[in-house]
Enzyme design. Structure first.
Site, short mmCIF file in Angstrom:
data_model
loop_
_atom_site.label_atom_id
_atom_site.label_comp_id
_atom_site.label_asym_id
_atom_site.label_seq_id
_atom_site.Cartn_x
_atom_site.Cartn_y
_atom_site.Cartn_z
CD GLU A 1 -0.14 5.30 6.90
OE1 GLU A 1 -0.02 4.07 6.75
OE2 GLU A 1 -0.52 6.04 5.98
CG HIS B 1 -3.33 0.94 6.77
ND1 HIS B 1 -4.34 0.34 6.06
CD2 HIS B 1 -3.10 2.13 6.15
CE1 HIS B 1 -4.71 1.15 5.07
NE2 HIS B 1 -3.98 2.24 5.11
CD GLU C 1 -5.74 3.26 2.11
OE1 GLU C 1 -5.68 4.17 2.95
OE2 GLU C 1 -4.85 2.42 1.98
ZN LIG Z 1 -3.80 4.02 3.94
#
Ligand SMILES: [Zn+2]
Length: 265
Positions: free
Chosen positions: A127, A130, A187
């Site tokens: 996370e 990201h 991702e």
């Molecule tokens: Zn993700």
């Protein structure tokens, strides 16, 4: 009209040429039309809105651990000075998210999969990656561009009887052709960068592979919420083996590593 459109395109291209950001570690050039300040403001506002609608967890041990793991990783990340916040939301969802500007939340439902501190570090590293790779801002930029394209097409098609059909088709292919594949790219990028970060913070990066294998098992039982926004877990576990060596090199530099850290249960 044609000249105005050409002029607009020139300005747009000039603007785009100056709006490329480089993603740390992967060195991918990303097109981002939003400034870090704008992005952080939007992230902070959305974070407040989401948190006001959710119940925060009162499990003291987990709340402290989420904050500790988050800070340990943010400290060794490429953006230690973002206004990081790490919250634990009471919910059965097996999920977690990061908003632009460093606002991270973990749902209690994912703790069953995390199992230990290092598993949590793999999720939170993902996370945090990201937020640092500015994936949210890149998505927003893509939507802006698609909308700009749509409104330009809208003007030039004003007299066409097929206008609605053509506009719908442009919108659809933009969504399938650009937005979705990008999210897959985001991702795997977050998996890779996140695993490097967790290792740097002293958490055994082998636990990232173990975590995605546990996710795969849970998926077979019932599809968790994470799946709708994330690619299949076994695929990710396999892909992660690819950067295992780099992550281990980072891990071996840490003087007092946590290893798997404390168990969550
Ligand atoms: Zn993700």
């Amino acid at each position: 009209m044609k000249r105005a459109a050409t002029g607009f395109l020139m300005i747009l291209l000039l603007f785009l040429a100056q709006s490329c950001a480089t993603v740390p570690h992967t060195q991918r050039r990303a097109l981002i039309l939003i400034s870090p300040g704008q992005e952080a403001a939007m992230g902070a506002q959305a974070y407040q809105e989401i948190l006001s609608q959710e119940k925060l967890s009162d499990n003291k041990k987990w709340v402290l651990m989420v904050d500790k793991v988050g800070r340990n990783i943010a400290r060794v990340s490429d953006m230690p000075d973002l206004d990081w916040e790490f919250k634990l939301i009471e919910s059965e969802q097996k999920n977690a998210f990061a908003l632009p500007g460093g606002k991270v939340a973990v749902y209690t439902g994912i703790m069953e999969i995390a199992q230990n501190e290092a598993g949590l570090a793999a999720i939170m590293g993902h996370e945090i990656a990201h937020a640092i790779a500015r994936h949210g801002a890149e998505r927003m930029s893509q939507v802006l561009l698609v909308n700009m394209g749509l409104s330009m097409a809208d003007v030039s098609l004003q007299n066409s009887e097929h206008r609605d059909l053509i506009l719908a088709a442009i919108g659809l292919s933009a969504n399938v052709g650009v937005l979705l594949p990008y999210s897959r790219k985001h991702e795997s990028e977050a998996d890779n960068i996140g695993t490097i970060y967790m290792a740097r913070a002293g958490y055994d990066p082998n636990e990232a592979v173990a975590l995605w294998e546990r996710f795969a098992e849970a998926e077979q039982a019932r599809a968790p919420a994470f799946l709708s926004t994330h690619p299949p877990s076994l695929e990710r576990a396999e892909a992660l083996r690819g950067i295992a060596q780099r992550a281990m090199a980072e891990y071996n530099k840490v003087q007092n590593p946590y290893g798997k850290g404390e168990p969550l249960f």
